[in-house]
Design an enzyme around this catalytic site. Structure first.
Site, PDB file in Angstrom:
ATOM      1  CB  CYS A 128     -14.415  51.691  30.656  1.00 18.71           C
ATOM      2  SG  CYS A 128     -12.758  51.014  30.830  1.00 18.71           S
TER       3      CYS A 128
ATOM      4  CB  CYS B 189     -11.853  53.113  33.087  1.00 20.08           C
ATOM      5  SG  CYS B 189     -11.681  52.637  31.377  1.00 20.08           S
ATOM      6  CG  ASP B 190     -14.821  54.587  35.253  1.00 27.28           C
ATOM      7  OD1 ASP B 190     -13.767  55.209  35.454  1.00 27.28           O
ATOM      8  OD2 ASP B 190     -15.591  54.845  34.311  1.00 27.28           O
TER       9      ASP B 190
END
Ligand code: NAP
Length: 331
Positions: free
Chosen positions: A157, A160-161
């Protein structure tokens, strides 16, 4: 599961429990639906799953992420597992009945719906309404090193990261819209992004391809398959093989994003409810599905946004839909 003593035999026999709302899944969608239905005094039972592998555990995909910096309300960020622990504590506080087990089978062909938690003939639970929040899972490469390095430089993701890869040389695996979108997004942080694709042309839409081709930070490695993710405790490289020449080499990257598609977890309802062509549960208005009384929330019905916040929002929608639908049945 409740056990009752049979007066005739004195033996314990299994009984089917009844609930007005059964929620299947314990990611942001399932637990938000639990908070709302519990506060609406519907006494929901939540089947939260049970750990079966590193990529399949109660709490869903957020259990696989590290810091979450884009969930509103946590200005200093929060880890995925902590956020899910908070969701869980909030659901419990309002009386949701959380069970750490899996639904083996669900029958939505007659109402009340029936769910089996074991292989017994008798269903374990009957429910007036079911909220399906079983999520989706990222497709994985299934190569050595992948399980070990997930969340240690290997991610599924970018939203997200991505932020954690400032200044890194990273790779994105895949050739579809997700891979190109993630690669383009990741150029905000990374020094370079290498897209590793197994063919010599992309599946992604033309406009996204053009954007990627024009991006100076993106380069492509074609006709190439990843054979191993390298590194003991964090990603240190990718072992790859050229599918045309057979040549093996190592890509020096310190981050890897796998973007080869997602699979919605629809096994329980595959032959019962209408699915989209891509396999996701079809929802019409709000969380309504093709089956009266069956509601779907979160990633099992969303292949577009796939964020914790949108998933939680759709869990709220499903809870309100279920509550109103149950009220209408009682009229
Ligand atoms: P996708 O379109 O199915 O693409 C998956 C990519 O991964 C393909 O290029 C495929 O290669 C590759 N792949 C699959 N299995 C692989 C494996 N085992 N090893 C290596 N490569 C593998 O999936 P997606 O990109 O996640 O997109 C899913 C849907 O969401 C699509 O309909 C897409 O248009 C949509 N979407 C849209 C947007 C947008 O419009 N902004 C963004 C993301 C997703 P092959 O090409 O060789 O099959």
């Amino acid at each position: 599961m409740d056990l009752a003593t049979s007066p005739a035999s004195g033996l314990k026999e299994k009984m089917t429990e009844h609930t007005s709302v059964l929620i299947i899944g314990s990611g942001p969608a399932g637990l938000t639906a639990a908070i709302y239905t519990a506060r609406a005094q519907l006494n929901p039972i939540v089947i939260e799953g049970e750990p079966s592998s590193t990529t399949d555990q109660p709490g869903g995909q957020l259990m696989l992420t590290t810091d979450i910096e884009n969930y509103p309300g946590f200005p200093e960020s929060i880890t995925g597992p902590e956020l899910m622990a908070n969701f869980r504590a909030q659901a419990l506080r309002f009386g949701a009945d959380l069970r750490t087990t899996k639904v083996q089978r669900l029958d939505t062909t007659t109402r009340p719906f029936r769910a089996w938690l074991t292989g017994d003939d008798e269903p374990s639970i009957s429910a007036d309404a079911v909220i399906l929040a079983t999520g989706a899972q990222s497709m994985m490469l299934k190569v050595p090193g992948e399980d070990r390095l997930l969340s240690h430089g290997l991610s599924t993701c970018a939203t997200c990261d991505g932020f954690f890869f400032r200044g890194h040389d990273i790779a994105v695996i895949g050739g579809g819209d997700s891979a190109i979108e993630e690669a383009t997004f990741l150029t905000r942080f990374a020094s370079s992004v290498t897209i590793v694709h197994r063919r010599d042309s992309l599946r992604a839409s033309k406009i996204m391809q053009e954007r990627a081709f024009a991006n100076e930070k993106i380069r492509f490695v074609w006709n190439t398959q990843v054979t191993e993710v390298l590194g003991a405790e964090k990603v240190e490289g990718l072992a790859v093989r050229n599918l045309v020449t057979g040549e093996q080499s190592v890509l020096n990257v310190t981050g890897v994003f796998i973007a080869i598609g997602h699979i919605p977890n629809t096994t329980l309802v595959t032959d019962q409810v209408d699915l989209e062509d891509n396999g996701y549960v079809r929802t019409g208005l709000g969380s309504y599905t093709s089956i009266d009384g069956l509601f779907a929330a979160g990633d099992v019905q969303d292949h577009v946004y796939r964020q914790a916040i949108t998933s939680a929002g759709s869990g709220c929608v499903a809870a309100i839909d279920a509550e109103r639908w149950l009220e209408a049945q009682a009229d």
